[in-house]
Design an enzyme around this catalytic site. Structure first.
Site: not given
Ligand SMILES: [Zn+2]
Length: 452
Positions: A260, A399
């Site tokens: 990210d 994730y």
């Protein structure tokens, strides 16, 4: 007579040649091309010249025997045969033969090959290329005419103009310059247009294999444009000095996954292939390049360049699903649970398969699918009541922020779920990327890469 030997195919070759020449004028090379797969080690020019000579001899033998039809045919096709027929023509008619231009090339093919080869060699001088391949774009009318002639005359052993031009131009360039034809990993494609004679050099991408570290947060991997300039500084941008070094047009990063924007990439770093499109310079010193790139990125991003590679590694990095990653997460809990309790609860997540629907935060740009990824290991230490730091080893593609929060039940099981309280990942770093397979290394002869 040679005992047991039966020929006869030579008559077939001559009949086909006579039929081709009866319909159209063909130069030696264009006639020979229709028989290109017979005999080895000659060019089509020699094939065509030999067939023409033998055809003239055969007709001459018939004419001497008083065959009137053979005489008629000879006089009919002599102009289409050209120079090889002029002697007998003069003998028979007392006049000079008027040779007709080749229907396929107009008689210019030899000159064409020579001219484009010389043009290509001149162009290649501006590129740092030692291995090349020739590509030919052929005008549609010529391609169709060639096909029609092949069909009409039952040609079985021919090749195409395109194939011949590729080969002959390639051979000629090799003779004129110290470069060589290489179909498997050419450094450039020389694009030739027939019959216009336009020549264009398209250098192949240069692939640099390496690793990157992202030492700051709010850095994207790919360049992220916005109306007011890039949204964030990017790993891609950090690699831009390579454009100048290789005098390339564009850079594309092919990394093994991504983190990210707000996560750092520490520890092992992340494997990456930097693709430099249309480089004018290929023999770059990677050690020097690495120093320049790292100096200019102001140490927010760091690269290590390990060598040159090829597109195979890019494909390998794109299919990185089987590699595992290690993350370091700082997690804020909804209530101050003791570390002992946390450790006990998290025990059940070790080795668990996590069912994860596409996170809400990326749903606007990714399809809603269910992923099943394994959480291999999780180890935590308490920082203070309600604040823990965890090392998480998991399949690539899991994730982590959602593994922590549960994403409103879209990720199951989750850390928040097993603890029975809210949990939020407030800092995330990737600290280990484990490649599934080793990348390929290309050792181009004279490349001056990093030694070893
Ligand atoms: Zn021709």
């Amino acid at each position: 007579m040679v005992k047991g030997l039966r020929l006869g195919s030579e008559a077939l070759i001559l009949e086909k040649a006579a039929s081709l020449l009866y319909s159209s004028p063909l130069c030696d090379r264009c006639l020979g091309r229709f028989f290109a797969r017979l005999g080895y080690g000659w060019d089509n020019r020699l094939r065509g010249a030999s067939i023409k000579a033998l055809l003239v001899m055969s007709l001459h033998a018939r004419i001497r025997e008083g065959d009137e039809r053979a005489r008629e045919v000879f006089l009919e096709i002599a102009g289409n045969i050209g120079a090889k027929a002029s002697g007998l023509y003069r003998e028979l008619t007392g006049g000079d033969l008027e040779a007709k231009p080749c229907i396929l090339c107009g008689g210019n093919i030899e000159e064409f090959i020579e001219n484009v080869a010389r043009k290509a060699v001149r162009l290649l001088k501006s590129y740092d290329v030692s291995r090349f391949v020739v590509g030919v774009r052929l005008n549609k009318e010529i391609r169709e005419l060639e096909e029609r002639l092949k069909m009409e005359h039952g040609i079985e052993y021919g090749e195409s103009i395109k194939a011949e031009l590729r080969r002959e131009i390639g051979k000629r360039i090799q003779k004129l310059a110290s470069v060589e034809v290489d179909f498997s990993s050419p450094e450039a494609t020389i694009l030739v247009d027939y019959p216009s004679g336009e020549v264009d050099v398209k250098p192949s991408s240069l692939f640099v294999r390496g690793t990157y570290w992202k030492k700051g947060r709010m850095i994207s991997q790919a360049y992220w444009p916005s109306p007011t300039g890039p949204r964030y500084y990017s790993v891609e941008q950090a690699s831009w000095p390579l454009l100048r070094i290789a005098r390339a047009e564009r850079v594309v990063l092919h990394a093994m996954g991504r983190e990210d924007v707000d996560a750092r990439m520490l520890g092992t770093g992340r494997p990456v292939v930097v693709e430099l499109k249309q480089p004018m310079k290929r023999r770059i010193n990677l050690e020097e390049a690495e120093k320049v790139v790292n100096r200019e990125s102001g140490s927010l991003v760091e690269f290590r360049f390990e060598g040159f590679t090829d597109r195979k590694t890019v494909i390998l990095y794109k299919e990185d699903a089987s590699s595992t990653k290690v993350y370091k997460a700082l997690i804020l809990l909804g209530e101050p649970i003791s570390v002992e309790e946390v450790l006990k609860a998290l025990e059940s997540l070790r080795g668990a398969v996590i069912n994860q629907w596409t996170p809400q935060r990326v749903l606007h740009r990714r399809a809603n699918v269910l992923r099943r990824k394994r959480l291999h290991d999780i180890r935590c230490t308490g920082v203070m009541p309600g604040l823990i730091e965890c090392l998480i080893k998991a399949d690539a593609g899991l994730y982590i922020k959602e593994l922590v929060s549960g994403d409103n039940g879209r990720t199951n099981p989750s850390i928040a779920g097993v603890l029975g309280t809210g949990a939020q990942c407030i800092e995330l770093d990737v600290v280990g990327v484990e490649p599934a397979a080793a990348p390929s290394t290309v050792h181009p002869g004279e490349l001056t890469g990093r030694p070893g």
